[in-house]
Design a protein around this motif. Sequence first.
Motif, short mmCIF file in Angstrom:
data_model
loop_
_atom_site.label_atom_id
_atom_site.label_comp_id
_atom_site.label_asym_id
_atom_site.label_seq_id
_atom_site.Cartn_x
_atom_site.Cartn_y
_atom_site.Cartn_z
N GLY A 1 -126.51 -10.05 -3.68
CA GLY A 1 -127.07 -10.23 -2.35
C GLY A 1 -128.50 -10.72 -2.35
O GLY A 1 -129.13 -10.79 -1.29
N ASN B 1 -120.90 -10.65 -3.15
CA ASN B 1 -122.13 -10.81 -2.36
C ASN B 1 -122.96 -11.92 -2.99
O ASN B 1 -124.06 -11.72 -3.47
CB ASN B 1 -122.91 -9.50 -2.33
CG ASN B 1 -123.92 -9.45 -1.20
OD1 ASN B 1 -124.03 -10.39 -0.41
ND2 ASN B 1 -124.66 -8.37 -1.11
N LEU C 1 -124.00 -14.91 -1.63
CA LEU C 1 -124.93 -15.63 -0.77
C LEU C 1 -124.76 -17.14 -0.83
O LEU C 1 -125.72 -17.90 -0.69
CB LEU C 1 -126.38 -15.27 -1.12
CG LEU C 1 -126.82 -13.85 -0.78
CD1 LEU C 1 -128.29 -13.66 -1.14
CD2 LEU C 1 -126.60 -13.54 0.68
N GLN D 1 -118.86 -10.14 1.44
CA GLN D 1 -120.04 -10.09 2.29
C GLN D 1 -120.29 -11.45 2.95
O GLN D 1 -119.73 -12.47 2.53
CB GLN D 1 -121.27 -9.68 1.47
CG GLN D 1 -121.17 -8.29 0.84
CD GLN D 1 -121.38 -7.16 1.85
OE1 GLN D 1 -121.31 -7.35 3.06
NE2 GLN D 1 -121.64 -5.97 1.34
N SER E 1 -120.43 -15.45 1.52
CA SER E 1 -119.77 -15.35 0.21
C SER E 1 -118.34 -15.84 0.34
O SER E 1 -117.73 -15.75 1.40
CB SER E 1 -119.80 -13.90 -0.29
OG SER E 1 -121.13 -13.41 -0.36
#
Length: 444
Positions: free
Chosen positions: A170, A202, A204, A226, A229
């Motif tokens: 993340g 996660n 991004l 997430q 993603s």
Amino acid sequence: NVGTTWNKGTVPTCTDVVTIANGHTVTSTTSGNVARNVTIATGGTLEVSAGDLTVGCTLNNNTLANSGTLTVSGGLLAVNGNMVHNAASIFNQSGGDILVDGNEGGVAANSVASGVAIVQLNSQFINWTGGALTILDPHANATASNTLAYNNSTAHVNVPNTHTLKLGDGVSTDAGGNAANGFRLNTWAGSNRILFGNLEVNTLGGTNRIVTTTYSLGFSGNVLIQPSSEILFGTSYVAGNITNNGIFTSTTELGLASYANGTVAATTNAQTISGTGVYRNLSAAQTANLTSLTVNNTNATGVTLNVPISVSGTLTMTSGIINTTNTNLLTLGTATAGGTLAGTPSATNMVRGPFARTISNANANTNYLLFPVGKVAYAPVWAAPATTAATVMKAETFDTNTGTQNAAIANMATNRRWELPLVSGTINNINVRLGDAGVLATSI
């Protein structure tokens, strides 16, 4: 962190290559422990229970090589490079965090080499019962390489749902070097498979940071995607919940089932499919949310849809209740392909709520199409409509009367109401059969 542990009489520094020899157990319980590379020899043990240990202070091409025993029960083990667990080695994790970063800002020369997995598992003694293993970034090199690979010819590995594999943290957005692979999971490099516990993605977004797989794979726990993603799976099996807040592309089959030992079986968990993201069967020219869906669930609650799901190919109802609503609707078929319904529906294997099917010219009026619906009781509906265009029809049955019934239908199904509301298209006529009560031919 005690000098007398080591043959040099001082604790390792960032420039030291460390070997833990046969018969020795080295523990890491404090903060600030470092080494350049670490080798755990056969018969040697490294234990991380608190604090932190970092392998590789500079660059991301350092190695932790385990031929003995690695045990992580707490704290942090950070590897700036790759981990390899050789045949017959033992890899225990019951808590804490393991963080592996084999990508130095997208610079291949400073990252894990081409063809070397960032996490390589060659032993069947993978005992992950708690904690999390995080791989920050995909390979920086342009050659297709595995991010994580299991290669063992002795036994399958089944990780329980108390352990989590994380891809991305993340924060990092370091570019991958290979567009097709991204974060590549190879669960079957040998003759046996690894079943993961939970998965959290996660990544991004960023360049070449999609999560992919070589073979079918399974999870004993939950899958969480997430925002920003993306995963691209062929055949995958999930025994827990799916929460997609990013993009989930399923090109062949999504199975809501167990996949222990590489064998599809029923999951006993109550499951949900939810999230604010996109479910799709193709990365381009999407025609439905999923290509094929298999439900094999023996929990009394079954599977609950918290998002609408459409299936373009085959819906296989092996076992389990599928809970739907008019908002969170399950639909089978597309305008060009009516879809296939497989399985043997029953009181423990049905759609509890509305179920929709796309009636195309290819399957209209050739035979009765089953709507495997019910509430407490299984109360199926069959329909054989003749259409002038692709038409979506929806059926739902009830165990008690919820409205005004037509007298003829009331005689056929006392205290039961059936509905086939038209969603789109034109209906010339329709034949309907309720349960085993016979056929009602009528014009609508």
